[in-house]
Design a protein around this motif. Structure first.
Motif, PDB file in Angstrom:
ATOM      1  N   LYS A 176       0.828  -1.203   0.000  1.00 51.43           N
ATOM      2  CA  LYS A 176       0.000   0.000   0.000  1.00 51.43           C
ATOM      3  C   LYS A 176       0.867   1.258   0.000  1.00 51.43           C
ATOM      4  O   LYS A 176       0.550   2.248  -0.679  1.00 51.43           O
ATOM      5  CB  LYS A 176      -0.926   0.004   1.219  1.00 51.43           C
ATOM      6  N   THR A 180       0.907   4.164  -2.944  1.00 52.57           N
ATOM      7  CA  THR A 180       0.683   5.585  -2.703  1.00 52.57           C
ATOM      8  C   THR A 180       1.702   6.444  -3.445  1.00 52.57           C
ATOM      9  O   THR A 180       1.360   7.487  -4.034  1.00 52.57           O
ATOM     10  CB  THR A 180       0.745   5.876  -1.195  1.00 52.57           C
ATOM     11  N   GLU A 181       2.974   6.016  -3.411  1.00 52.46           N
ATOM     12  CA  GLU A 181       4.008   6.773  -4.105  1.00 52.46           C
ATOM     13  C   GLU A 181       3.848   6.683  -5.624  1.00 52.46           C
ATOM     14  O   GLU A 181       4.045   7.673  -6.339  1.00 52.46           O
ATOM     15  CB  GLU A 181       5.393   6.265  -3.683  1.00 52.46           C
ATOM     16  N   TRP A 183       1.139   6.365  -7.379  1.00 51.45           N
ATOM     17  CA  TRP A 183       0.009   7.132  -7.911  1.00 51.45           C
ATOM     18  C   TRP A 183       0.393   8.581  -8.182  1.00 51.45           C
ATOM     19  O   TRP A 183      -0.258   9.269  -8.977  1.00 51.45           O
ATOM     20  CB  TRP A 183      -1.172   7.061  -6.944  1.00 51.45           C
ATOM     21  N   VAL A 416       0.136  12.325   5.253  1.00 53.88           N
ATOM     22  CA  VAL A 416       1.178  11.369   4.834  1.00 53.88           C
ATOM     23  C   VAL A 416       2.553  11.900   5.250  1.00 53.88           C
ATOM     24  O   VAL A 416       2.842  13.097   5.094  1.00 53.88           O
ATOM     25  CB  VAL A 416       1.157  11.142   3.309  1.00 53.88           C
ATOM     26  N   SER A 418       6.497  10.494   4.417  1.00 55.54           N
ATOM     27  CA  SER A 418       7.238   9.489   3.657  1.00 55.54           C
ATOM     28  C   SER A 418       8.731   9.702   3.830  1.00 55.54           C
ATOM     29  O   SER A 418       9.207  10.831   4.028  1.00 55.54           O
ATOM     30  CB  SER A 418       6.884   9.552   2.166  1.00 55.54           C
ATOM     31  N   SER A 430       6.374   4.723   4.598  1.00 52.00           N
ATOM     32  CA  SER A 430       5.453   5.859   4.715  1.00 52.00           C
ATOM     33  C   SER A 430       4.506   5.651   5.881  1.00 52.00           C
ATOM     34  O   SER A 430       4.153   4.517   6.212  1.00 52.00           O
ATOM     35  CB  SER A 430       4.621   6.026   3.440  1.00 52.00           C
ATOM     36  N   LEU A 432       0.748   6.382   6.483  1.00 52.81           N
ATOM     37  CA  LEU A 432      -0.395   6.664   5.624  1.00 52.81           C
ATOM     38  C   LEU A 432      -1.633   6.987   6.462  1.00 52.81           C
ATOM     39  O   LEU A 432      -1.790   6.490   7.589  1.00 52.81           O
ATOM     40  CB  LEU A 432      -0.687   5.459   4.723  1.00 52.81           C
ATOM     41  N   SER A 433      -2.515   7.789   5.885  1.00 49.41           N
ATOM     42  CA  SER A 433      -3.813   8.105   6.504  1.00 49.41           C
ATOM     43  C   SER A 433      -3.660   8.626   7.925  1.00 49.41           C
ATOM     44  O   SER A 433      -4.370   8.217   8.847  1.00 49.41           O
ATOM     45  CB  SER A 433      -4.726   6.871   6.496  1.00 49.41           C
TER      46      SER A 433
END
Length: 449
Positions: A176, A180-181, A183, A416, A418, A430, A432-433
């Protein structure tokens, strides 16, 4: 004679094995036991460790041999053990005296006159009792070494089991984070993303198989170590002559079983370059002015991490964490919105931590791992290997060690944080959320031996 035997049974025998003490230790409550028996009892019992007789908690686990009791047991053993039959006495056919001396060269028993007639140069004879006691102490030294290996292997086995239990979840999160990276530059790297995720899945299966094989080998080694330990313990309880006869074979087995100990798997997922990642991040690069710079040897966040890595130690296992000199600083500016990127050169650092933290953590002298509002990547050296962790919550990161510059990216509005390997343009990990409820400051800590 019966009274003496009963007294020996009460004072000089272990209540766990009901045999003469070997390597006796005395707890704070006053009760004594064989150290091997106590090790087994505590290993199989519930925590905290308690006295097997009175059930009081044993606060001191690193026990030392009760030398006075060991001497008394030795004397009692010479009077004739109450739990073992005496070996049949042999009579010298030449001098008609009892054979009660052992020749360390020919490996047989002689009478005193035979020994005196053969004694030339270096002493080669000793009484059966003293020779057996000497061999018994050597066997106990081997047992202590084997027990240390048992505890070491048990700890490694537990770690490997924990990795297996969380591995699928970790790989799922790792995928996941990568997605994220990707995208961010989806239109450029769609095909590479698919390829890299497939490779991660292949690596995951290979490493998982390594875990299973390592777990299997450690489990076999644990059973073999315990078997040898039991055999050594039983030999220590044998009559003197039988102990002497089997000493060399068992001592060799006790030493050989400690060779080729299985080593834990060090999992590392490949971090392939993400084209354009660093170029994209550089548009958000900010200058970080450091505030409250200082040098210290006390950084609780690293001490907490070392304690977590060391784990609970068994009897006789010491752990002394290494101490380093640390440079510690916070950014002078706090962030409450937007996207921000900065880089840190960690080359040459043995331990380091970088990321973001809230203002309250910068004012808190405890700096513990389970604090809220910290988003850190930590690198710590353990057994000559560097390992990554994130906090908080504390989570291991199974990626290759980063040399050179580490990039830190904060998307406050997107929730986020990272970390990237600048030289390889690859993702390290990272958060996330995330939900940021307070201003965040850049944090930097680097350690040198």
């Amino acid at each position: 004679c019966c009274v003496v035997a009963q007294l020996c049974s009460t004072l000089f025998t272990c209540s766990l094995c009901v045999k003469y003490f070997i390597d006796p230790v005395t707890l704070g409550c006053g009760h004594s036991f064989c150290m091997p028996c106590l090790c087994f009892y505590w290993e199989e019992g519930q925590q905290p460790p308690r006295c097997p007789v009175c059930r009081k908690i044993a606060h001191q686990l690193n026990l030392k041999t009760n030398t006075n009791l060991r001497k008394l047991v030795f004397l009692a053993r010479q009077k004739g053990p109450c739990d073992l039959p005496n070996p049949a006495e042999e009579i010298c056919e030449i001098h008609k005296y009892t054979k009660n001396f052992f020749c360390k060269v020919t490996k047989d028993v002689r009478c005193l006159l035979c020994c005196m007639s053969e004694q030339q140069g270096t002493p080669r004879h000793g009484s059966l009792q003293w020779t057996a006691e000497e061999y018994r102490q050597k066997l106990l030294n081997i047992m202590r070494s084997v027990w240390k290996k048992i505890q070491e292997n048990k700890q490694n086995l537990n770690r490997e089991t924990n990795k297996i239990r969380t591995w699928d979840s970790y790989v799922s999160t790792w995928k996941k984070m990568k997605q994220t990276e990707y995208w961010k530059v989806f239109h450029l790297v769609y095909h590479e993303e698919k390829h890299h995720l497939e490779k991660t899945e292949e690596e995951s299966r290979e490493i998982f198989q390594q875990f299973k094989e390592s777990q299997y080998n450690m489990d076999l080694k644990q059973k073999l170590l315990r078997q040898i330990y039991e055999e050594l313990k039983e030999l220590c309880h044998k009559p003197d002559m039988e102990l002497i006869q089997h000493y060399e074979n068992m001592s060799k087995r006790g030493e050989s079983v400690q060779l080729h100990m299985p080593r834990p798997v060090v999992p590392q997922l490949s971090a392939w370059p993400i084209p354009g990642l660093v170029d994209w991040l550089n548009q958000f690069q900010v200058y970080i002015a450091l505030d409250n710079e200082r040098v210290t040897r006390h950084v609780p966040v690293f001490e907490d991490l070392r304690c977590v890595q060391a784990g609970p130690d068994g009897p006789g296992v010491d752990y002394t964490p290494p101490r380093s000199k640390y440079f510690l600083a916070w950014g002078a500016e706090s962030f409450t919105s937007g996207q921000h990127y900065w880089e840190v050169d960690v080359a040459g650092c043995c331990n380091w931590a970088i990321g973001f933290c809230n203002d309250s953590w910068t004012r808190d002298s405890d700096m513990v791992l389970d604090s809220e509002g910290i988003f850190l990547l930590l690198c710590i050296r353990e057994n000559n290997q560097c390992r990554f962790f994130t906090a908080s919550p504390l989570s291991p990161q199974y990626v290759r060690k980063t040399l050179g510059h580490v990039g830190v990216f904060l998307d406050y509005d997107g929730g986020v944080v990272s970390f990237v390997n600048v030289a390889r343009s690859s993702l390290i990990c990272s958060f996330l959320s995330c939900s940021f409820s307070s201003p965040l400051k850049p944090f930097l800590c680097s350690g040198y031996p």
